[in-house]
Design an enzyme around this catalytic site. Structure first.
Site, PDB file in Angstrom:
ATOM      1  N   SER A  99       0.672  -1.097   0.047  1.00 31.02           N
ATOM      2  CA  SER A  99      -0.125   0.043   0.042  1.00 31.02           C
ATOM      3  C   SER A  99       0.844   1.344  -0.082  1.00 31.02           C
ATOM      4  O   SER A  99       0.511   2.410  -0.528  1.00 31.02           O
ATOM      5  CB  SER A  99      -1.153  -0.025   1.185  1.00 31.02           C
ATOM      6  N   GLU A 117       5.072   0.918  10.989  1.00 33.91           N
ATOM      7  CA  GLU A 117       5.194  -0.636  11.002  1.00 33.91           C
ATOM      8  C   GLU A 117       5.962  -0.935  12.174  1.00 33.91           C
ATOM      9  O   GLU A 117       7.026  -0.489  12.534  1.00 33.91           O
ATOM     10  CB  GLU A 117       5.941  -0.921   9.623  1.00 33.91           C
ATOM     11  N   ASP A 164      -5.025  -1.089   8.444  1.00 29.76           N
ATOM     12  CA  ASP A 164      -4.927  -2.563   7.826  1.00 29.76           C
ATOM     13  C   ASP A 164      -4.255  -3.530   8.750  1.00 29.76           C
ATOM     14  O   ASP A 164      -2.996  -3.848   8.267  1.00 29.76           O
ATOM     15  CB  ASP A 164      -4.170  -2.084   6.596  1.00 29.76           C
TER      16      ASP A 164
END
Length: 280
Positions: A99, A117, A164
């Site tokens: 993404s 992340e 996500d």
């Protein structure tokens, strides 16, 4: 819990749906000159090899993006998505963009990207994949459920947010509802995209119900299943995206293209799609 590695699933049917819709949202954002932020709460590694490493173990991309790449006579929005994936490759399908890379392809000079992340290995790869991007891209090794709070509202007062999580932890479903609720108090006009798996367990559907019950004025939910649920009750047989403050153009585009996408990715006769929305 940090066992999840998205590389195992790169380019599968869920990635195709997620990144196709992400591109539609960002293309709409680009129709205005005013800059915006793209915020990704669980960004992954950014780019995935399809010829070596994790992605080759199950080769899920063969039932996902590979089918789309070999199809002809696609509607223009799907043709544009295929063209974007091809730009990350030469002749063969060697790489699949995550993404952040899909988003970067849309960003203009004044737009900003904020990527989170938590997995150390994936964060390291993410930093390497975006090396040299300067101040436009900022990457932090932390859970985006926490990191997003410092990003809202963005200085430009325009943002597209992708949420996500891996949903390894069942609490992620409630975390999503909580972060949407909190984010809307900080920045009510942002566009928030929530990806989720379709499973034979109640949490995904309960999460969608909880999101709708937040009394949102504008939302869209698109789901796609590609095969019947497994007899043993495990595994993902589809996925969905719940979007808060979606582009007003999105329902029409999805109405026209989801039948084609679902037929292309179907693995049996039970494959289906559904689009629900409330846009005022």
């Amino acid at each position: 819990m940090l066992s999840y590695r998205h590389a195992f699933h790169a380019g599968n049917h869920a990635d195709v749906l997620k990144h196709y819709v992400l591109g539609l949202v960002l293309d709409y954002m680009n129709q205005k000159d005013k800059p915006y932020w793209y915020i990704d709460t669980h960004a992954g590694a950014g780019m995935y090899s399809l010829t070596e490493g994790y992605a080759t173990q199950n080769a899920e991309f063969e039932q996902g993006i590979a089918k789309l790449m070999s199809a002809g006579n696609l509607p223009k929005p799907l043709t544009d998505f295929v063209a974007q994936i091809k730009r990350f490759n030469t002749n063969a399908l060697d790489f699949y963009p995550g993404s952040p890379m899909v988003a970067q392809d849309f960003l203009r000079a004044d737009d900003k990207m904020r990527l989170f992340e938590l997995h150390p290995s994936d964060c390291k790869l993410l930093i390497e994949n975006f090396r040299g991007q300067g101040k436009q891209v900022k990457i932090e090794m932390q859970n985006g459920f926490s990191g997003i709070k410092a990003c809202l509202p963005p200085p430009s007062r325009r943002a597209a947010v992708l949420i996500d999580p891996p949903y390894e932890d069942k609490q992620d479903y409630q975390h999503v509802v909580n972060i949407i609720k909190d984010s809307l108090t900080r920045f009510s006009t942002g566009t928030y995209m929530v990806w989720y798996p379709i499973l034979q367990r109640p949490e995904p559907a309960e999460m969608i119900d909880d999101l709708i019950n937040l009394d949102l004025p504008n939302w869209l939910n698109v789901e796609m299943t590609i095969h019947e649920p497994a007899a043993e009750g495990f595994g993902m047989h589809g996925s969905g995206l719940f979007i808060v403050n979606p582009p007003w153009t999105l329902p029409k585009i999805l109405d026209e293209t989801m039948p084609v996408l679902t037929q292309l990715l179907a693995l049996d006769g039970t494959a289906s799609y559904a689009i629900d929305s409330q846009i005022v």
